[in-house]
Write a protein that holds these residues in place. Structure first.
Motif, PDB file in Angstrom:
ATOM      1  N   TYR A  52      -1.019   3.857  -8.004  1.00 57.56           N
ATOM      2  CA  TYR A  52      -0.174   2.950  -8.735  1.00 57.56           C
ATOM      3  C   TYR A  52      -0.580   2.599 -10.028  1.00 57.56           C
ATOM      4  O   TYR A  52      -1.833   2.606 -10.162  1.00 57.56           O
ATOM      5  CB  TYR A  52      -0.162   1.584  -7.895  1.00 57.56           C
ATOM      6  N   SER A  53       0.196   2.035 -10.601  1.00 55.31           N
ATOM      7  CA  SER A  53      -0.136   1.810 -12.536  1.00 55.31           C
ATOM      8  C   SER A  53      -0.736   0.336 -12.154  1.00 55.31           C
ATOM      9  O   SER A  53      -0.684  -0.288 -11.455  1.00 55.31           O
ATOM     10  CB  SER A  53       1.060   1.597 -13.005  1.00 55.31           C
ATOM     11  N   ASN A  54      -1.595   0.369 -13.320  1.00 60.60           N
ATOM     12  CA  ASN A  54      -2.254  -1.047 -13.426  1.00 60.60           C
ATOM     13  C   ASN A  54      -1.124  -2.260 -13.990  1.00 60.60           C
ATOM     14  O   ASN A  54      -1.417  -3.431 -13.584  1.00 60.60           O
ATOM     15  CB  ASN A  54      -3.299  -1.081 -14.794  1.00 60.60           C
ATOM     16  N   ALA A  63      -2.200  -2.475  -7.478  1.00 53.83           N
ATOM     17  CA  ALA A  63      -2.217  -1.959  -8.842  1.00 53.83           C
ATOM     18  C   ALA A  63      -3.735  -1.288  -8.923  1.00 53.83           C
ATOM     19  O   ALA A  63      -4.666  -1.705  -8.449  1.00 53.83           O
ATOM     20  CB  ALA A  63      -2.288  -3.172  -9.975  1.00 53.83           C
ATOM     21  N   THR A  64      -3.863  -0.391  -9.902  1.00 55.31           N
ATOM     22  CA  THR A  64      -5.195   0.263 -10.213  1.00 55.31           C
ATOM     23  C   THR A  64      -6.035  -0.548 -11.218  1.00 55.31           C
ATOM     24  O   THR A  64      -5.476  -0.947 -12.046  1.00 55.31           O
ATOM     25  CB  THR A  64      -5.199   1.583 -10.691  1.00 55.31           C
ATOM     26  N   THR A  65      -7.124  -1.319 -10.738  1.00 58.71           N
ATOM     27  CA  THR A  65      -7.842  -2.005 -11.696  1.00 58.71           C
ATOM     28  C   THR A  65      -9.240  -1.362 -12.153  1.00 58.71           C
ATOM     29  O   THR A  65      -9.749  -0.726 -11.503  1.00 58.71           O
ATOM     30  CB  THR A  65      -8.210  -3.206 -11.066  1.00 58.71           C
ATOM     31  N   PHE A  66      -9.848  -1.725 -13.231  1.00 54.44           N
ATOM     32  CA  PHE A  66     -10.982  -1.558 -13.537  1.00 54.44           C
ATOM     33  C   PHE A  66     -12.082  -2.741 -13.884  1.00 54.44           C
ATOM     34  O   PHE A  66     -11.561  -3.554 -14.431  1.00 54.44           O
ATOM     35  CB  PHE A  66     -11.143  -0.575 -14.848  1.00 54.44           C
ATOM     36  N   VAL A 101      10.318  -4.303  -8.749  1.00 54.76           N
ATOM     37  CA  VAL A 101      10.344  -2.932  -9.493  1.00 54.76           C
ATOM     38  C   VAL A 101       8.742  -2.577  -9.331  1.00 54.76           C
ATOM     39  O   VAL A 101       7.593  -3.553  -9.808  1.00 54.76           O
ATOM     40  CB  VAL A 101      10.676  -3.054 -10.753  1.00 54.76           C
ATOM     41  N   LEU A 102       8.333  -1.472  -9.056  1.00 53.31           N
ATOM     42  CA  LEU A 102       6.963  -1.024  -9.014  1.00 53.31           C
ATOM     43  C   LEU A 102       6.809   0.391  -9.899  1.00 53.31           C
ATOM     44  O   LEU A 102       7.584   1.010 -10.063  1.00 53.31           O
ATOM     45  CB  LEU A 102       6.499  -0.697  -7.492  1.00 53.31           C
ATOM     46  N   LYS A 103       5.691   0.326 -10.688  1.00 58.06           N
ATOM     47  CA  LYS A 103       5.207   1.641 -11.409  1.00 58.06           C
ATOM     48  C   LYS A 103       4.127   2.545 -10.620  1.00 58.06           C
ATOM     49  O   LYS A 103       3.220   1.898 -10.491  1.00 58.06           O
ATOM     50  CB  LYS A 103       4.849   1.196 -12.683  1.00 58.06           C
ATOM     51  N   TYR A 104       4.096   3.967 -10.767  1.00 56.61           N
ATOM     52  CA  TYR A 104       3.423   4.696 -10.019  1.00 56.61           C
ATOM     53  C   TYR A 104       3.488   5.981 -10.616  1.00 56.61           C
ATOM     54  O   TYR A 104       4.465   6.374 -11.229  1.00 56.61           O
ATOM     55  CB  TYR A 104       3.488   4.449  -8.409  1.00 56.61           C
ATOM     56  N   TYR A 105       2.479   6.926 -10.193  1.00 52.10           N
ATOM     57  CA  TYR A 105       2.489   8.281 -10.767  1.00 52.10           C
ATOM     58  C   TYR A 105       2.010   9.286  -9.569  1.00 52.10           C
ATOM     59  O   TYR A 105       1.543   9.049  -8.733  1.00 52.10           O
ATOM     60  CB  TYR A 105       1.113   8.403 -11.786  1.00 52.10           C
ATOM     61  N   TYR A 106       2.736  10.369  -9.992  1.00 53.85           N
ATOM     62  CA  TYR A 106       2.327  11.543  -8.863  1.00 53.85           C
ATOM     63  C   TYR A 106       1.726  12.381  -9.640  1.00 53.85           C
ATOM     64  O   TYR A 106       1.499  12.628 -11.048  1.00 53.85           O
ATOM     65  CB  TYR A 106       3.704  12.223  -8.606  1.00 53.85           C
ATOM     66  N   CYS A 141      -1.007   6.224  -1.729  1.00 55.53           N
ATOM     67  CA  CYS A 141      -0.219   6.410  -0.734  1.00 55.53           C
ATOM     68  C   CYS A 141       0.670   7.747  -0.328  1.00 55.53           C
ATOM     69  O   CYS A 141       0.853   8.285  -1.498  1.00 55.53           O
ATOM     70  CB  CYS A 141       0.951   5.197  -0.826  1.00 55.53           C
ATOM     71  N   ASP A 142       0.996   7.913   0.629  1.00 53.07           N
ATOM     72  CA  ASP A 142       1.962   9.234   0.973  1.00 53.07           C
ATOM     73  C   ASP A 142       3.053   8.503   1.725  1.00 53.07           C
ATOM     74  O   ASP A 142       3.226   7.482   1.772  1.00 53.07           O
ATOM     75  CB  ASP A 142       1.436  10.447   1.453  1.00 53.07           C
TER      76      ASP A 142
END
Length: 636
Positions: A52-54, A63-66, A101-106, A141-142
């Motif tokens: 998932y995007s931040n 969300a991906t967090t740092f 709405v969600l944002k993510y990457y493959y 996730c898958d």
């Protein structure tokens, strides 16, 4: 709340007792840009999985967090949220499960963070070498499951003569941390050793307390003067006298363990009748210390022992020590009884022996020491009213321990008499009573041990007060009833079930109740965990099993509360630094059950023997009923 219960249909989903899953590989790079540098975190994602995007809604915790650790302590770095960007083929989709709405990457994505080094603040010729440490928290996730994960990183930054020279990723071998991790492996063994050591120390402190009672303290100068009159042989006889005291009390402990055996001693902590008996016994001890009556042994025993001591030689010295133990019993008896009970309950078959060894060493030492060095005898305080003060304080302490045993019986039987608040209020009153008693009539122009102990008990009483409002009390952890057994402290337990959130507490309670444990590896943000609780656990048969037949412990792998520094460690399995409570339970799941997805349900006994095959997410009520029943059958 509904969004959180729905928020990840796939979150921590699990269909079988799986192997470890690691679908994301991270690569770390850095690039210097003037007096700044850019960190690149590339995520290579396994086919079929996404990250998932931040830039996702704050109420959806995927969300991906740092996070950067301790960088503010030296102010070498400035980190701004505006200097952050993501590079990759982003998917923007209206997710029906989350309802937004969600944002993510493959495949892959690179996260970049620009960091300033304010060199002018350090001077034109400034030099420093520092390490910037951080952690990436993310969810991947898958189509059938999700995993909450984290990865640590560290970059070494070198700044010379006002110029940023290099920034390099550190690949840590963690040799020291591996040693730290190996210590974690031996926690149970260390815990057992610590328990025995604590019993020994408590026994030693009990022996010191016994020395300060009116029955024993005046005997020190009398006994020492007897041995010193014997000139050269007196030192040897005094040593034999001390050894005899140790033998007598250790033999008493050995007799207790031999007569009752390990099984009976283990039953002390789980048997209601035993605990009620000890409650009444300790109240009796307290009343005795308060001076209402004395607990004495038959005078014929004392007379026979004195006659034997007149014979001289080794046997005579031994019976001198035996006579001391008999005549001092009115003061030492309650202390010995307390130690034997506590040692048997918490230390098994070896506990009473170690407790009495500590007690007898403390009791015997002054007699042998002052016989060897009689000049120090003049430095002993004179007998006086302070000896009675010691007895009164011991009486109050006996009352505190009596409440503990009544609490044990109440907890097992679920009478509701001594809930957490009642227990703590009672201990607070006892602490304040001791303090008031010691302050009474005290001349505040003098400062001595009496005022120190008065202040100690006063501070301890105030320390206990926040516990009434559900605050943790680490100093007395394990003594009060658990949080769930309370009028006001409500745990996060579905369907108002009684549950624990700590494995060791659950094991102790399972031993008391003689029931199997169901370990629920879960997450606050675990949709499938909530689904199991709301659609499977709600079944009357399953609910009855969970409430009456099992001890439930829910371990939240995404709990963000940090562990105390001294409890943080590096996992021997994953090599990761375990910083939070969630990290700890995730590592516990991986280390013991070779799985890192949730929910996972594991049925064990109080010795951590697995009763059947662990089960993950499965919405079948019938299968979960069979799972629980199989565990009960194997336990019985």
């Amino acid at each position: 709340m509904k969004k959180i219960f729905i928020f990840v249909f796939l979150l921590f989903s699990f269909c079988s007792y799986s192997q470890l899953v690691n679908p994301v590989e991270w690569n770390f790079e850095s690039k210097i840009i003037g007096q700044s540098f850019e960190l690149s975190f590339e995520a290579k994602i396994k086919k079929g999985w996404n990250i998932y995007s931040n830039d996702n809604p704050i109420e959806v915790p995927v969300a991906t967090t740092f996070s950067y650790l301790d960088y503010q302590e030296n102010n070498h770095f400035n980190i701004y949220s505006g200097d952050y960007k993501e590079e990759g083929d982003i998917i923007v989709k209206d997710d029906p499960i989350f309802g937004q709405v969600l944002k993510y990457y493959y495949d892959k994505v690179t996260f970049k963070q620009r960091i300033d080094v304010p060199g002018t603040d350090f001077g034109l010729n400034a030099n420093f070498q520092d390490t910037l440490k951080g952690q990436i928290s993310f969810m991947t996730c898958d189509s059938i499951s999700c995993i909450a994960e984290y990865v640590d990183f560290a970059f070494e930054v070198i700044y010379e003569e006002g110029v940023l020279k290099s920034v390099s990723y550190i690949v840590e071998e963690n040799k020291e941390l591996v040693a730290e991790s190996s210590n974690q492996d031996s926690n149970e063994e260390d815990s057992s050793k610590k328990s025995i050591f604590v019993i020994f120390v408590l026994g030693f402190l009990g022996g010191l307390a016994a020395l300060l009672t009116p029955c024993v303290f005046p005997m020190i100068p009398l006994t020492v003067s007897y041995f010193t009159k014997k000139q050269s042989k007196g030192h040897v006889d005094a040593l034999i006298y001390g050894v005899s005291i140790v033998i007598i009390y250790v033999a008493l402990a050995y007799g207790v363990t031999t007569i009752f055996g390990a099984d009976a001693l283990n039953a002390l902590s789980t048997n209601v009748i035993f605990n009620l008996f000890f409650f009444l016994l300790f109240v009796l001890f307290a009343i005795s210390f308060f001076g209402f009556f004395e607990i004495t042994l038959p005078s014929s025993w004392i007379n026979k022992s004195e006659k034997m001591s007149d014979k001289g030689g080794l046997l005579g010295i031994f019976f001198m020590a035996f006579t001391l133990s008999l005549v001092s019993f009115s003061c030492t008896g309650p202390i010995i009884g307390t130690l034997l009970v506590e040692a048997a309950v918490n230390g098994g078959i070896i506990g009473p022996i170690m407790g009495m060894l500590g007690f007898s060493l403390a009791l015997a030492f002054p007699f042998s020491f002052f016989a060897a060095f009689p000049s120090y005898l003049n430095k002993l305080p004179k007998s006086g009213s302070w000896l009675n003060d010691v007895k009164i304080v011991l009486g109050f302490l006996e009352l505190g321990l009596a409440i503990k045993f009544l609490s044990n019986a109440d907890l097992v039987s679920q009478w509701g008499l001594i809930k957490r608040e009642t227990f703590l209020i009672t201990w607070i009153i006892i602490s304040f009573c001791i303090s008031i008693y010691l302050f009474k009539g005290y001349n505040f122009r003098k400062f001595n041990l009496k005022i120190i102990f008065a202040l100690m008990f006063l501070v301890f009483g105030f320390y206990l007060i926040p516990g009434i409002k559900c605050k943790p009390l680490k100093l007395i952890s394990g003594f009060p009833p658990p949080d769930f057994y309370s009028y006001t402290c409500k745990g996060h337990c579905p369907h108002n079930l009684t549950c624990f959130h700590d494995m060791e507490e659950a094991k102790k309670y399972a031993k008391i109740e003689n029931k199997p444990i169901i370990i629920d590896f879960t997450g606050w943000a675990c949709v499938n965990c909530r689904k199991m609780e709301e659609s499977v656990w709600v079944d009357p048969v399953i609910l009855k099993n969970l409430s009456e037949d099992y001890i439930l412990v829910s371990l939240y792998v995404d709990q963000k509360e940090e562990l105390p520094i001294e409890e943080q460690y590096v996992s021997k399995i994953t090599g990761k630094k375990i910083r939070t409570i969630g990290n700890k339970w995730s590592d516990y799941q991986i280390s013991n059950f070779n799985s890192n997805t949730q929910p996972l349900y594991v049925l064990v006994d109080c010795e951590m023997n697995v009763l059947n095959k662990p089960q993950g997410y499965n919405p079948s009520i019938k299968k979960f009923q069979l799972f629980l029943q199989e565990g009960l059958d194997n336990f019985n």
